[in-house]
Motif scaffolding. Structure first.
Motif, PDB file in Angstrom:
ATOM      1  N   MET A 150      -0.519 -15.026  14.328  1.00 17.51           N
ATOM      2  CA  MET A 150      -0.395 -15.290  12.898  1.00 17.51           C
ATOM      3  C   MET A 150       0.446 -14.187  12.263  1.00 17.51           C
ATOM      4  N   SER A 151       1.311 -14.574  11.342  1.00 16.75           N
ATOM      5  CA  SER A 151       2.148 -13.622  10.624  1.00 16.75           C
ATOM      6  C   SER A 151       1.324 -12.856   9.594  1.00 16.75           C
ATOM      7  N   VAL A 152       1.788 -11.661   9.293  1.00 16.95           N
ATOM      8  CA  VAL A 152       1.135 -10.818   8.282  1.00 16.95           C
ATOM      9  C   VAL A 152       2.147 -10.544   7.178  1.00 16.95           C
ATOM     10  N   GLY A 153       1.700 -10.698   5.932  1.00 14.06           N
ATOM     11  CA  GLY A 153       2.542 -10.426   4.775  1.00 14.06           C
ATOM     12  C   GLY A 153       1.987  -9.252   3.986  1.00 14.06           C
ATOM     13  N   ARG A 154       2.762  -8.795   3.019  1.00 12.09           N
ATOM     14  CA  ARG A 154       2.326  -7.721   2.129  1.00 12.09           C
ATOM     15  C   ARG A 154       2.569  -8.151   0.688  1.00 12.09           C
ATOM     16  N   ALA A 155       1.722  -7.680  -0.202  1.00  6.17           N
ATOM     17  CA  ALA A 155       1.882  -7.981  -1.623  1.00  6.17           C
ATOM     18  C   ALA A 155       1.299  -6.849  -2.444  1.00  6.17           C
ATOM     19  N   VAL A 156       1.880  -6.637  -3.616  1.00  6.06           N
ATOM     20  CA  VAL A 156       1.328  -5.688  -4.572  1.00  6.06           C
ATOM     21  C   VAL A 156       0.302  -6.459  -5.386  1.00  6.06           C
ATOM     22  N   VAL A 157      -0.933  -5.954  -5.405  1.00  4.76           N
ATOM     23  CA  VAL A 157      -2.056  -6.706  -5.955  1.00  4.76           C
ATOM     24  C   VAL A 157      -2.704  -5.951  -7.117  1.00  4.76           C
ATOM     25  N   LEU A 158      -2.958  -6.687  -8.192  1.00  3.52           N
ATOM     26  CA  LEU A 158      -3.749  -6.176  -9.312  1.00  3.52           C
ATOM     27  C   LEU A 158      -5.208  -6.431  -8.963  1.00  3.52           C
ATOM     28  N   THR A 159      -5.955  -5.368  -8.730  1.00  2.00           N
ATOM     29  CA  THR A 159      -7.364  -5.526  -8.361  1.00  2.00           C
ATOM     30  C   THR A 159      -8.291  -5.277  -9.544  1.00  2.00           C
ATOM     31  N   GLU A 160      -7.826  -4.442 -10.486  1.00  2.00           N
ATOM     32  CA  GLU A 160      -8.653  -4.111 -11.650  1.00  2.00           C
ATOM     33  C   GLU A 160      -7.732  -3.782 -12.812  1.00  2.00           C
ATOM     34  N   PHE A 161      -8.015  -4.336 -13.988  1.00  2.00           N
ATOM     35  CA  PHE A 161      -7.171  -4.123 -15.160  1.00  2.00           C
ATOM     36  C   PHE A 161      -7.055  -2.640 -15.505  1.00  2.00           C
ATOM     37  N   GLY A 162      -5.828  -2.228 -15.840  1.00  2.00           N
ATOM     38  CA  GLY A 162      -5.579  -0.857 -16.261  1.00  2.00           C
ATOM     39  C   GLY A 162      -5.570   0.160 -15.129  1.00  2.00           C
ATOM     40  N   LYS A 163      -5.724  -0.285 -13.902  1.00  2.13           N
ATOM     41  CA  LYS A 163      -5.744   0.612 -12.744  1.00  2.13           C
ATOM     42  C   LYS A 163      -4.443   0.466 -11.964  1.00  2.13           C
ATOM     43  N   PRO A 164      -4.109   1.449 -11.110  1.00  4.78           N
ATOM     44  CA  PRO A 164      -2.899   1.318 -10.288  1.00  4.78           C
ATOM     45  C   PRO A 164      -2.963   0.083  -9.384  1.00  4.78           C
ATOM     46  N   LEU A 165      -1.808  -0.487  -9.132  1.00  7.72           N
ATOM     47  CA  LEU A 165      -1.710  -1.635  -8.239  1.00  7.72           C
ATOM     48  C   LEU A 165      -1.887  -1.177  -6.797  1.00  7.72           C
ATOM     49  N   GLU A 166      -2.292  -2.101  -5.917  1.00  8.42           N
ATOM     50  CA  GLU A 166      -2.506  -1.779  -4.509  1.00  8.42           C
ATOM     51  C   GLU A 166      -1.568  -2.603  -3.642  1.00  8.42           C
ATOM     52  N   LEU A 167      -1.018  -1.983  -2.605  1.00  6.22           N
ATOM     53  CA  LEU A 167      -0.244  -2.707  -1.610  1.00  6.22           C
ATOM     54  C   LEU A 167      -1.215  -3.164  -0.538  1.00  6.22           C
ATOM     55  N   ARG A 168      -1.304  -4.487  -0.331  1.00  2.88           N
ATOM     56  CA  ARG A 168      -2.262  -5.047   0.626  1.00  2.88           C
ATOM     57  C   ARG A 168      -1.540  -5.907   1.656  1.00  2.88           C
ATOM     58  N   LYS A 169      -2.121  -5.969   2.836  1.00  4.80           N
ATOM     59  CA  LYS A 169      -1.644  -6.862   3.887  1.00  4.80           C
ATOM     60  C   LYS A 169      -2.580  -8.064   3.920  1.00  4.80           C
ATOM     61  N   PHE A 170      -2.032  -9.229   4.283  1.00  2.00           N
ATOM     62  CA  PHE A 170      -2.836 -10.446   4.340  1.00  2.00           C
ATOM     63  C   PHE A 170      -2.206 -11.408   5.337  1.00  2.00           C
ATOM     64  N   PRO A 171      -3.006 -12.312   5.916  1.00  2.00           N
ATOM     65  CA  PRO A 171      -2.437 -13.319   6.817  1.00  2.00           C
ATOM     66  C   PRO A 171      -1.615 -14.324   6.020  1.00  2.00           C
ATOM     67  N   VAL A 172      -0.454 -14.679   6.546  1.00  2.73           N
ATOM     68  CA  VAL A 172       0.392 -15.684   5.897  1.00  2.73           C
ATOM     69  C   VAL A 172      -0.173 -17.063   6.239  1.00  2.73           C
ATOM     70  N   PRO A 173      -0.482 -17.867   5.222  1.00  2.00           N
ATOM     71  CA  PRO A 173      -1.076 -19.187   5.480  1.00  2.00           C
ATOM     72  C   PRO A 173      -0.027 -20.171   5.984  1.00  2.00           C
ATOM     73  N   PRO A 174      -0.476 -21.295   6.515  1.00  2.00           N
ATOM     74  CA  PRO A 174       0.492 -22.348   6.866  1.00  2.00           C
ATOM     75  C   PRO A 174       1.116 -22.916   5.597  1.00  2.00           C
ATOM     76  N   ALA A 175       2.285 -23.487   5.733  1.00  2.00           N
ATOM     77  CA  ALA A 175       2.948 -24.100   4.580  1.00  2.00           C
ATOM     78  C   ALA A 175       2.146 -25.320   4.132  1.00  2.00           C
ATOM     79  N   PRO A 176       1.857 -25.437   2.842  1.00  2.00           N
ATOM     80  CA  PRO A 176       1.093 -26.595   2.364  1.00  2.00           C
ATOM     81  C   PRO A 176       1.955 -27.855   2.351  1.00  2.00           C
ATOM     82  N   GLU A 177       1.306 -29.006   2.393  1.00  7.24           N
ATOM     83  CA  GLU A 177       2.034 -30.262   2.290  1.00  7.24           C
ATOM     84  C   GLU A 177       2.807 -30.277   0.970  1.00  7.24           C
ATOM     85  N   GLY A 178       4.089 -30.596   1.046  1.00  9.35           N
ATOM     86  CA  GLY A 178       4.927 -30.634  -0.150  1.00  9.35           C
ATOM     87  C   GLY A 178       5.371 -29.269  -0.625  1.00  9.35           C
ATOM     88  N   GLY A 179       5.075 -28.214   0.129  1.00 10.50           N
ATOM     89  CA  GLY A 179       5.431 -26.853  -0.269  1.00 10.50           C
ATOM     90  C   GLY A 179       6.130 -26.110   0.850  1.00 10.50           C
TER      91      GLY A 179
END
Length: 99
Positions: free
Chosen positions: A1-30
């Motif tokens: 499975m592929s792994v992606g990264r994203a900058v995530v807002l976890t809590e308002f007013g706090k620094p953003l976090e860089l997180r890794k996550f599994p890349v999902p399969p492409a959805p139907e029509g997407g």
């Protein structure tokens, strides 16, 4: 499975976090797009500061440029009817309907 990264807002007013996550399969029509550039605008700043009621965690950025990585079933053309293929460069913005 592929792994992606994203900058995530976890809590308002706090620094953003860089997180890794599994890349999902492409959805139907997407599709799954490997993002190269993402726009962060005033709306994203308001979201980060908690001015708009949204659930967290949240990946900010709602406009971008990237390369098609996977096409879901039923995804064959873009909004203009041009054929789509893995490897195509695409852009998106949440205020523009994909059709």
């Amino acid at each position: 499975m592929s792994v992606g990264r994203a900058v995530v807002l976890t809590e308002f007013g706090k620094p953003l976090e860089l997180r890794k996550f599994p890349v999902p399969p492409a959805p139907e029509g997407g599709m799954i797009v490997a993002s190269h550039c993402g726009g962060v605008c005033g709306t994203d700043l308001h979201l980060q500061q908690g001015h708009l009621e949204v659930p967290t965690p949240l990946v900010l950025g709602h406009e971008g440029l990237g390369t098609v990585h996977r096409l879901g079933a039923g995804t064959a053309v873009d909004v203009n009817g041009a054929p789509l293929s893995v490897g195509d460069v695409v852009m998106w913005a949440s205020s523009i309907a994909c059709g």
